[in-house]
Design an enzyme around this catalytic site. Structure first.
Site, PDB file in Angstrom:
ATOM      1  N   GLU A  83       1.488  -0.450  -5.012  1.00 35.70           N
ATOM      2  CA  GLU A  83       0.484   0.538  -5.396  1.00 35.70           C
ATOM      3  C   GLU A  83       1.199   1.868  -5.594  1.00 35.70           C
ATOM      4  O   GLU A  83       1.642   2.495  -4.633  1.00 35.70           O
ATOM      5  CB  GLU A  83      -0.586   0.682  -4.309  1.00 35.70           C
ATOM      6  CG  GLU A  83      -1.649   1.713  -4.693  1.00 35.70           C
ATOM      7  CD  GLU A  83      -2.342   2.361  -3.493  1.00 35.70           C
ATOM      8  OE1 GLU A  83      -3.495   2.798  -3.663  1.00 35.70           O
ATOM      9  OE2 GLU A  83      -1.728   2.448  -2.416  1.00 35.70           O
ATOM     10  N   ASP A 136       0.838  -1.193   0.000  1.00 34.71           N
ATOM     11  CA  ASP A 136       0.000   0.000   0.000  1.00 34.71           C
ATOM     12  C   ASP A 136       0.881   1.254   0.000  1.00 34.71           C
ATOM     13  O   ASP A 136       1.911   1.306   0.675  1.00 34.71           O
ATOM     14  CB  ASP A 136      -0.884  -0.007   1.251  1.00 34.71           C
ATOM     15  CG  ASP A 136      -1.842   1.161   1.308  1.00 34.71           C
ATOM     16  OD1 ASP A 136      -2.714   1.250   0.414  1.00 34.71           O
ATOM     17  OD2 ASP A 136      -1.715   1.990   2.228  1.00 34.71           O
TER      18      ASP A 136
END
Length: 515
Positions: free
Chosen positions: A254, A219
């Site tokens: 990401e 993330d």
């Protein structure tokens, strides 16, 4: 040489043997555990619920095609957290008790592996929760480990401007000190200039790899430092470490930005999500324009060895395609996703055309297994959530597994066919990709090929509401082959007839090699 054609109306029963799923080429399925399947009747999805539905995803039988056929599962955060979504972690060595026990999670891994399914977990390490013990010590001058943990986070004095995408937050107990946070004050940023923080992250990764986890989705991978070159160096260090534990671990970052920026991470991660791919595919279908699609051709054959792009058309941070497109257009989106080069990721419910628009809670509604929204395992997590309710799931709207399971023309069965086709013909997974011009307005054509493989594939997609006639005489490979025709009316001599939103996938196998 063998020549096979598949269309939206017809799939031949002649298949090659199924190849074993590969983590870097197979299809991944993103699951929000809370919203998927409830095994104990508390209204919240859980690990045991996923185990109960593994056969829906992949039953492990290479000779059956009534499962979805995915090769991997990406689990959104599974750690304890004060939020419903879990992107603010309070303990990296435990699982959210609402999802089950650690033993339940281990069973999920074991059962998934029996079916050839890899498990990837969301690793949220750019920041923690402000309720994490590290931060509770860091933000309290009276805490016994204050000095140690204060340097685990990013602090400054005065009233500064935060780095891009971050903000500074004042704590009265710390007098004139402000801490940096990601998006809001509940997500304080970790300080990766502190070597101890890096070692903590490596220990966390080790713990989960030893549990049997096969990969990590990172993330906010670009936010570790406010400097992309420093980010890249850290991810190289992290990758070298996790690969020393499991050489086959798959790590995808990401990096929500342009492909030009993602370039900086090609040599430091296994993969990164291509947000531009999603944008181009949506624009292609929305505006019925081949121009947008042609822009995807610029990057797909220039990735360095060892890097593979991760592609998608929806995820947990954006509107669902089902709220923007009709069924025919959704089939086009899925076809472009599942026949393009890269690792495709599917967001749970995407395969049945689930609807949802921002805010986030409404794009994370329960998986709809039943026509009437009731039945064993049906989740109702939004019923007890004070800020939202199920706005988009509706009874008997045709958007449920139950309503689509036995319908051969359903979106669900189209996804099943495409994923199985991708597994049966490796050129659709590992081949190079070239967008070709067939000189027909609003018809997309792409070729998957290899310099060495004895196989190639052509994909033709009509993105309009009109019938299109496509002359394939310019492709001599077609006519060296044993010819298996499309359904009656879909083929005329050297022409392929594509109905509105029609799709034809052509597989060519040549024992003498391909051009």
């Amino acid at each position: 040489m063998t020549f096979l054609i598949f269309s939206t109306l017809f799939f031949t029963a002649t298949y090659l043997p199924r190849y074993a799923p590969s983590i870097d080429t197979g299809v991944f399925y993103e699951i929000f555990v809370r919203a998927f399947y409830d095994s104990d009747g508390d209204g919240i999805g859980d690990f045991k619920g996923i185990v109960e539905k593994l056969d829906y995803l992949n039953n492990g039988n290479a000779f059956e095609d009534n499962d979805l056929g995915i090769s991997g599962i990406w689990l959104m955060p599974i750690f304890p957290s004060p939020s419903y979504h879990g992107y603010d972690v309070t303990d990296y060595y435990a699982v959210n008790s609402r999802y089950g026990t650690m033993r339940d999670f281990e069973t999920l891994i074991e059962e998934a592996h029996k079916r050839g399914i890899k498990i990837m977990i969301d690793l949220v390490i750019n920041h923690t929760s402000n309720q994490h013990p590290w931060f509770l010590n860091a933000s309290n001058p009276e805490a016994p480990k204050h000095e140690k943990y204060r340097d685990y986070y990013v602090w400054t004095t005065g009233d500064p401007d935060g780095p891009s995408g971050h903000k500074w937050n004042y704590i009265k107990s710390m007098k004139s000190s402000y801490y940096s946070s990601f998006k809001y004050k509940g997500m304080p940023d970790l300080n990766f200039d502190n070597p101890e923080v890096k070692e903590e992250i490596k220990k966390i990764a080790t713990f989960w790899l030893k549990k049997g986890v096969d990969g990590f989705r990172i993330d906010a991978a670009k936010h570790i430092f406010n400097d992309h070159s420093k980010n890249s160096e850290w991810w190289k260090e992290f990758m070298a470490y996790v690969k020393s534990i499991n050489p086959n671990v798959f790590v995808v970052g990401e990096i929500w930005d342009s492909n030009e920026l993602i370039d900086a991470y090609y040599t430091s991660l296994d993969s990164a999500f291509e947000f531009e791919f999603k944008d181009r595919v949506w624009q292609t279908v929305k505006f019925n324009s081949v121009t947008f699609w042609k822009q995807t051709d610029k990057k797909h054959n220039i990735f360095p060895e060892g890097f593979v792009p991760s592609i998608f058309v929806s995820n947990h941070d954006m509107d669902r395609p089902g709220s923007h497109f009709e069924k025919g257009a959704l089939k086009i989106l899925s076809t472009l996703l599942l026949t393009s080069s890269g690792v495709p990721f599917i967001y749970y419910g995407e395969e049945i055309g689930a609807k949802g628009r921002k805010p986030d809670e409404n794009i994370r509604e329960p998986m709809d297994w039943y026509a009437l929204m009731e039945g064993p395992g049906r989740v109702h997590w939004l019923d007890s959530y004070k800020y939202a309710f199920e706005r988009y799931n509706q009874k008997a709207d045709g958007i449920s597994v139950e309503e689509q399971d036995e319908d051969p023309n359903s979106l669900l069965n189209w996804y099943r066919k495409l994923i199985h086709l991708r597994e049966d013909y490796p050129i659709l997974k590992t081949g190079k990709m070239k967008i070709i011009d067939v000189e027909v307005e609003r018809v997309i054509a792409l070729k998957r090929y290899s310099d060495t493989a004895l196989e190639m594939a052509f994909v033709f997609v009509n993105i309009s509401k009109e019938v299109k006639k496509l002359d394939v005489s310019k492709f001599p490979e077609f006519f060296k082959a044993e010819y298996i025709s499309l359904p009656l009316g879909d083929q005329e001599g050297t022409n392929i007839i594509l109905p509105p939103f029609g799709i034809a996938i052509v597989i060519v196998r040549d024992s003498e090699g391909t051009d």
